[in-house]
Motif scaffolding. Structure first.
Motif, PDB file in Angstrom:
ATOM      1  N   UNK A  34       0.820  -1.213   0.000  1.00  0.00           N
ATOM      2  CA  UNK A  34       0.000   0.000   0.000  1.00  0.00           C
ATOM      3  C   UNK A  34       0.852   1.260   0.000  1.00  0.00           C
ATOM      4  N   UNK A  35       0.306   2.299  -0.582  1.00  0.00           N
ATOM      5  CA  UNK A  35       0.920   3.619  -0.510  1.00  0.00           C
ATOM      6  C   UNK A  35       0.705   4.211   0.875  1.00  0.00           C
ATOM      7  N   UNK A  36       1.580   5.144   1.264  1.00  0.00           N
ATOM      8  CA  UNK A  36       1.452   5.817   2.548  1.00  0.00           C
ATOM      9  C   UNK A  36       2.102   7.189   2.465  1.00  0.00           C
ATOM     10  N   UNK A  37       2.150   7.895   3.580  1.00  0.00           N
ATOM     11  CA  UNK A  37       2.697   9.254   3.583  1.00  0.00           C
ATOM     12  C   UNK A  37       4.162   9.289   3.166  1.00  0.00           C
ATOM     13  N   UNK A  38       4.878   8.229   3.468  1.00  0.00           N
ATOM     14  CA  UNK A  38       6.294   8.181   3.085  1.00  0.00           C
ATOM     15  C   UNK A  38       6.442   8.163   1.568  1.00  0.00           C
ATOM     16  N   UNK A  39       5.622   7.368   0.903  1.00  0.00           N
ATOM     17  CA  UNK A  39       5.620   7.362  -0.565  1.00  0.00           C
ATOM     18  C   UNK A  39       5.193   8.717  -1.118  1.00  0.00           C
ATOM     19  N   UNK A  40       4.123   9.273  -0.556  1.00  0.00           N
ATOM     20  CA  UNK A  40       3.615  10.544  -1.074  1.00  0.00           C
ATOM     21  C   UNK A  40       4.680  11.635  -1.006  1.00  0.00           C
ATOM     22  N   UNK A  41       5.373  11.723   0.134  1.00  0.00           N
ATOM     23  CA  UNK A  41       6.392  12.759   0.303  1.00  0.00           C
ATOM     24  C   UNK A  41       7.578  12.509  -0.622  1.00  0.00           C
ATOM     25  N   UNK A  42       7.943  11.250  -0.784  1.00  0.00           N
ATOM     26  CA  UNK A  42       9.067  10.892  -1.650  1.00  0.00           C
ATOM     27  C   UNK A  42       8.797  11.317  -3.098  1.00  0.00           C
ATOM     28  N   UNK A  43       7.648  10.942  -3.617  1.00  0.00           N
ATOM     29  CA  UNK A  43       7.343  11.261  -5.014  1.00  0.00           C
ATOM     30  C   UNK A  43       7.047  12.745  -5.222  1.00  0.00           C
ATOM     31  N   UNK A  44       6.517  13.397  -4.211  1.00  0.00           N
ATOM     32  CA  UNK A  44       6.323  14.847  -4.316  1.00  0.00           C
ATOM     33  C   UNK A  44       7.673  15.535  -4.539  1.00  0.00           C
ATOM     34  N   UNK A  45       8.667  15.087  -3.809  1.00  0.00           N
ATOM     35  CA  UNK A  45      10.002  15.678  -3.934  1.00  0.00           C
ATOM     36  C   UNK A  45      10.579  15.459  -5.328  1.00  0.00           C
TER      37      UNK A  45
END
Length: 672
Positions: A34-45
């Motif tokens: 599953x996706x999570x906040x760690x993935x979201x922040x990583x890809x945002x960067x």
């Protein structure tokens, strides 16, 4: 400055703002698919840093092909989280694809609830150490439908396109390869039959998503596996993919089980761009180049020389997500380099740990680690200009503190100069280049040839001291170790002394192996000489092969443990061992050295004393902390933080991450 790199490109009808792509890389930021906040922040960067195209993946299409841990789009309930991620990436100005993944025989049954992997044929996998079940025609239809369903979910989630992975030894390459496809039906045997499975996958996905939705395929330019497909066959596959409906072809290196390095420093920068160029000659759709494209000038050259239409920057954008913006702004010298060490990314992934970066302490921690502008500026004295001290000085200045950096030598870098001496390790000097550029950019004063004492600290009256004084070579209590023909590994790597015909290296850890290879390379052909001799056919191939691996010293490693390289990561250990074999380095394990004489090394092997003759002996048994100031600062009540090797012997990432966190914590210290 990099005109082609920042020219828009159209994929199908999708316009991408530049030619920079972040490719799909396993990250392991969750263990439930599953996706999570760690993935979201990583890809945002990654998107925020300026990449034109960001690909999320690998993303499994079913449990058999990806297991429970990998990200998955195998069911509709995954769509909302992927929709959130797609929007995050697009909000930062990038386009985004999802890579659809099926490992085939490379799948692990322990990650699939015990389900046996499936593949074109029941051929034992050297990678997963399992024998898969041969796919039935019904299995093939089910898997192809899974590709289609996952593609439709990606489209529904708002992604701009999908990529199908047909590289690295995964399912599609297993259909293509004669060593893994032993079928006798319409999916095996001839070229047309072996390529049938991927062609049908592409056609079915194209029919489902429509003619205007971009489809990419990531393919191997050469499997680099004996008996499998080479760069002679791969252009033929590329033509089939184009005819079946792909809009762009993403070209990378070989299979995971290949004995040709794909990622580390041993691979020259942009070393596989030739594979993309070879595919580009065969097709009309755009082509991406991959693997070790490190700096903007290399990327621009690939585009300028028409070797590819886009460049993939994978680990490069882990090291510095803002690589694109820095290049576009004319600040390429400030790009934090990827040195191809694999220690923070591939090695950790293969160990079942989340991906990070030795040089970028925020990689994978974007959602929790940051250093903002301080509201309480401090006067900070950094003692030691090795990796830890350099990182501390730069991040402290970045935060708004007043910084002075002190170094006892006449140059910055510390042990990096030693670490960069072995063959293929010169890339580590890029770390020094980066920090020099950052020091100049921020105007940080550096005091060279200055051994910091407690008196100097008391004279300067800093608010906080960062101690990063490093380490020194460990010299074990072996009889005869002070004889003149005995050197430490540090002496050899730093000063490159003249050595005799037979050299013993005591210690088989990372430093011992690298020192042994450094010595074994002495007297071999340079790359330039090899190129000249090959170009003019001055020597037969077998003689040239001998000349690049036969130096002027015969090297023997003597290691006390049963195995060498215990401190070397999985993704690089096999390469180092392979090089030792190629350079005919003798390895003696489970041997404890008891004495060194003028001409021999005496060691115990299975409780038997053995004496071997050597001209020189090199000690590579480790290092020990050097921290002459710690106790004195403690007694004087001066606020300080100890980081890196002077605290505990570790690796580059330990020093740099500790430095980053030390500066981040100063904000709390300043408020107390």
């Amino acid at each position: 400055m990099f005109q082609l790199l920042f020219t828009p490109i159209t994929i199908n009808k999708l316009e991408v703002k530049n030619r920079i792509a972040y490719p799909a890389l396993g990250l392991l930021y969750s263990y439930d698919g599953s996706l999570n906040d760690r993935y979201y922040a990583y890809f945002r960067e990654k998107a925020k840093g300026g990449a034109g195209l960001v690909t999320v993946g690998p993303v499994g299409i079913d449990i058999v092909g990806s297991g429970r841990i990998a990200l998955s789009l195998a069911s509709d309930d995954k769509i909302p989280d992927f929709a959130k991620l797609a929007q995050i990436i697009k909000n930062e100005g990038a386009r985004t694809f999802v890579q659809l993944f099926h490992a085939g025989a490379y799948s692990y049954s322990m990650l699939t609830d015990g389900i046996q992997p499936i593949a074109p044929s029941a051929v034992y996998s050297r990678y997963s150490k399992q024998t898969p079940r041969e796919m039935t025609l019904e299995d093939i239809e089910i898997v192809q439908k899974a590709y289609v369903d996952a593609a439709l979910r990606a489209k529904e989630a708002g992604f701009d396109g999908v990529e199908i992975i047909a590289s690295a030894g995964y399912l599609i390459t297993q259909f293509l390869s004669p060593i893994t496809n032993k079928r006798t039906d319409k999916y095996g045997g001839s070229f047309e039959n072996r390529v049938r499975f991927p062609r049908e996958v592409i056609e079915k996905v194209r029919n489902a998503v429509g003619k205007d939705f971009p489809i990419s395929i990531r393919m191997a330019g050469n499997d680099f596996v004996p008996g499998s497909n080479t760069s002679r066959e791969t252009p033929l596959f590329a033509r089939v993919y184009e005819e079946a409906g792909v809009d762009i072809i993403n070209v990378t290196g070989g299979w995971h089980e290949a004995k040709v390095p794909q990622l580390p420093m041993e691979l020259p920068r942009a070393g596989y761009a030739y594979l993309a160029a070879h595919i580009k000659k065969a097709v009309n759709v755009p082509v991406m180049a991959s693997n070790r494209i490190s700096m903007p000038d290399e990327a621009e050259r690939i585009l300028r020389d028409s070797m590819a239409d886009m460049v993939n920057l994978g680990r490069v954008l882990i090291a510095d997500p803002y690589w694109p913006k820095k290049a576009q702004q004319g600040k390429a010298k400030l790009i934090r380099p990827c040195v191809g060490c694999n220690q923070g990314c591939t090695d950790t992934l293969f160990s079942g740990m989340p991906v990070g970066c030795i040089l970028n302490a925020r990689a994978g921690y974007e959602f929790e680690r940051s250093i903002g502008n301080t509201s309480h500026p401090l006067r900070i004295m950094v003692v030691g200009a090795g990796p830890g001290g350099l990182e501390a000085a730069v991040r402290a200045k970045e935060a708004g503190h007043e910084v002075e950096l002190y170094e006892k030598e006449n140059e910055i870098g510390g042990q990096l100069h030693i670490a960069a001496a072995p063959p293929h390790k010169q890339e580590l000097l890029e770390i020094i280049r980066y920090y020099k550029a950052m020091i100049d950019e921020y105007g940080i004063p550096v005091f060279y040839n200055t051994a910091v004492t407690i008196d100097l600290v008391q004279e300067k009256k800093p608010d906080h001291v960062i101690l990063a004084t490093g380490a020194q070579a460990l010299i074990p209590p072996i009889k005869g170790i002070n004889l003149p023909h005995v050197y430490s590994a540090w002496d050899v790597l730093r000063n490159n002394p003249k050595l005799g015909k037979n050299v013993a290296v005591i210690g088989g850890g990372a430093v011992g192996i690298e020192t042994a290879l450094f010595i074994a390379h002495k007297g071999t052909l340079s790359p330039e000489a090899l190129h000249f001799l090959m170009l003019f056919e001055a020597e037969p191939f077998e003689r040239l092969k001998e000349l690049i691996t036969s130096g002027t010293s015969k090297v023997t490693i003597i290691e006390m443990l049963p195995e060498i390289g215990k401190d070397v990561g999985r993704s690089t250990k096999w390469i180092m061992k392979l090089e030792l074999e190629k350079f005919d380095v003798n390895v003696i394990t489970s041997a404890r050295v008891t004495e060194i004489t003028d001409s021999t090394v005496i060691f115990l092997k299975e409780d038997t004393a053995v004496a071997r003759e050597f001209d020189n002996v090199v000690i590579a048994v480790g290092s020990k902390p050097v921290n002459p100031l710690g106790d004195e600062l403690q007694k004087a009540g001066i606020a300080h933080t100890v980081i890196g090797d002077c605290k505990k012997i570790g690796k580059i990432n330990d020093a740099i991450h500790e430095a980053f966190l030390a500066i981040a914590n100063l904000e709390h210290v300043a408020k107390v």
